[in-house]
Design an enzyme around this catalytic site. Structure first.
Site, PDB file in Angstrom:
ATOM      1  N   GLY A  26       0.845  -1.085   0.041  1.00  0.00           N
ATOM      2  CA  GLY A  26       0.122   0.049   0.202  1.00  0.00           C
ATOM      3  C   GLY A  26       0.786   1.225  -0.062  1.00  0.00           C
ATOM      4  N   ASP A  27       1.988   1.162   0.676  1.00  0.00           N
ATOM      5  CA  ASP A  27       2.896   2.496   0.889  1.00  0.00           C
ATOM      6  C   ASP A  27       3.482   2.817  -0.412  1.00  0.00           C
ATOM      7  OD1 ASP A  27       2.774   3.437   3.761  1.00  0.00           O
ATOM      8  OD2 ASP A  27       3.092   1.342   4.153  1.00  0.00           O
ATOM      9  N   THR A  28       4.096   1.706  -1.159  1.00  0.00           N
ATOM     10  CA  THR A  28       4.723   1.466  -2.388  1.00  0.00           C
ATOM     11  C   THR A  28       3.978   2.061  -3.423  1.00  0.00           C
ATOM     12  OG1 THR A  28       5.976  -0.042  -1.648  1.00  0.00           O
ATOM     13  CG2 THR A  28       6.197   0.475  -3.884  1.00  0.00           C
ATOM     14  N   ALA A  42       3.401   5.825  -3.004  1.00  0.00           N
ATOM     15  CA  ALA A  42       4.486   6.469  -3.516  1.00  0.00           C
ATOM     16  C   ALA A  42       4.739   6.440  -4.905  1.00  0.00           C
ATOM     17  CB  ALA A  42       5.882   5.774  -2.996  1.00  0.00           C
TER      18      ALA A  42
END
Length: 408
Positions: free
Chosen positions: A179-181, A184
């Site tokens: 999710g973070d990637t 980003a």
């Protein structure tokens, strides 16, 4: 940014983002990953960290000499400046850096920048060309904006976690902070679009607002159209690809092999490999709809064939027939794979503590302006004096700020 001579890397080449100045405020994964990508393609990235422990990622997962080896990837090509943003003097230093920047990357909770006197309207008044990337759990607006949000929650709200399971079993993590990637990556795309707009529309900056759950949701394919048109709630399917057949993981005598035999002509070649020409010629299996109707039968016959072979034997036969297939790679498989090596996807990177560690290469591959690693990941505050001196502060002023704990 000075080149680090301890790095045995590719020769210098024209950089796609050369001259771009980025200030990174934030920590852990989403914001820093976005700044990492910008840095790999030539942007000068100044990372602001809190004095003391710095970015918590420095201490996540496996440590070498007290520093995470993950840090060596996430923070290469960056300069570290240790500034206490809780102090008025630290906030003033940050504003001075931002005043000369092209891009600001931050992933604090919504409202934190505003509390420090750095709301978008204030920063854009200070620097009208500024592009602000703001990554948060739920975005800068909406009823959930103030809720705490991590990548794992974004994966759940975005619809991914519901599908990542075997049918009837607990939904599982993908295994990385996907999710973070994804947030980003969407952030980098947004920054590049905003920079293009700035270039052709008089130099005006803007805010790029990325929510973790929206970045995940954007990758959920036909999830909502299927629900809207048919009332269908897509369910977990384990290793299969629902509605597309045959495509699954199949057992070999020494592991699992993934086979994508779902193209019409590919299916015929796959059936020929496993000795089932009767299925290759069956009229009702000539297209995907017919194969989906008999997917359990097809998976069973393919699995029976793979179970009698090693992975190497199965892959050799499938490769010869031009059927897409592959083994499930571990870290060791990736590290030793000749294709990864041939495409410079495993690099040997020196650390500032005297070690050499294998790290992922750079994606995407640009023919004229490829990404590079120009400097290894910094120790906390390595560049504080140099960056502040570049802002016009004298050695005495820097020493006074350090004595007050504003910088480190």
């Amino acid at each position: 940014m000075a080149h680090d001579p301890t790095l045995a890397l590719t020769p210098p080449s024209p950089a796609a983002l050369r001259g771009l100045r980025v200030v990174e405020m934030g920590q852990l994964i989403a914001g820093p990953f976005a700044a990492k990508m910008l840095g790999e393609f030539g942007a000068e990235v100044v990372k602001i960290e809190p004095p003391g422990a710095g970015d918590p990622l420095r201490n996540w997962r496996l440590l070498q000499d007290g520093t995470s080896v993950w840090w060596q990837v996430q923070s290469r090509n960056k300069q570290s400046v240790a500034i206490d943003l809780r102090s008025a003097a630290g906030q003033d230093l940050a504003r001075r850096l931002i005043a000369e920047a092209d891009v600001l990357v931050e992933n604090f909770r919504p409202g934190q920048l505003e509390a420090w006197g750095m709301a978008p309207e204030q920063l854009l008044a200070l620097n009208p060309k500024l592009v602000m990337l703001r990554v948060s759990g739920y975005g800068q607006t909406g009823p959930y904006r103030d809720k705490p949000g991590f990548g794992v929650i974004g994966e759940a709200m975005g619809g991914l976690r519901h599908l990542s399971a075997e049918p009837g079993r607990v939904p599982v993590r993908v295994g990385i902070s996907i999710g973070d990637t994804l947030a980003a990556l969407h952030g980098v795309i947004g920054v590049l679009m905003a920079l293009r707009h700035r270039e052709v529309n008089g130099g005006q900056g803007q805010v790029v607002d990325v929510a973790l759950h929206e970045a995940v949701f954007n990758c959920m394919e036909s999830l909502i159209p299927e629900y809207s048109a048919f009332g269908v709630v897509r369910q977990p399917a384990g290793s299969a690809l629902p509605g597309i057949a045959p495509s699954n993981a199949y057992p070999c005598s020494d592991g699992w092999v993934l086979i994508g035999g779902n193209g019409d002509s590919i299916f015929k070649r796959l059936m020929a490999v496993i000795g089932r020409d009767d299925l290759a010629q069956a009229p009702d299996l000539a297209d995907n709809a017919g194969r989906v109707a008999r997917v359990a039968e097809l998976d069973a016959v393919i699995g029976a064939w793979t179970a009698q072979r090693t992975m190497a034997e199965a892959l050799a036969a499938l490769d010869a027939a031009r059927v897409p297939a592959g083994k499930v790679y571990t870290a060791a498989d990736i590290h030793d794979d000749p294709h990864y090596r041939a495409r410079d996807m495993i690099l040997q990177q020196a650390t500032r503590d005297g070690h050499t560690v294998a790290v992922p290469g750079i994606v995407p591959k640009l023919s004229a302006t490829p990404g590079t690693v120009r400097s290894s990941a910094p120790r906390l505050g390595d560049d504080t004096d140099a960056v502040l001196a570049g802002m016009g502060l004298t050695a005495a002023q820097i020493a006074e700020l350090r004595a007050r704990g504003v910088v480190a």
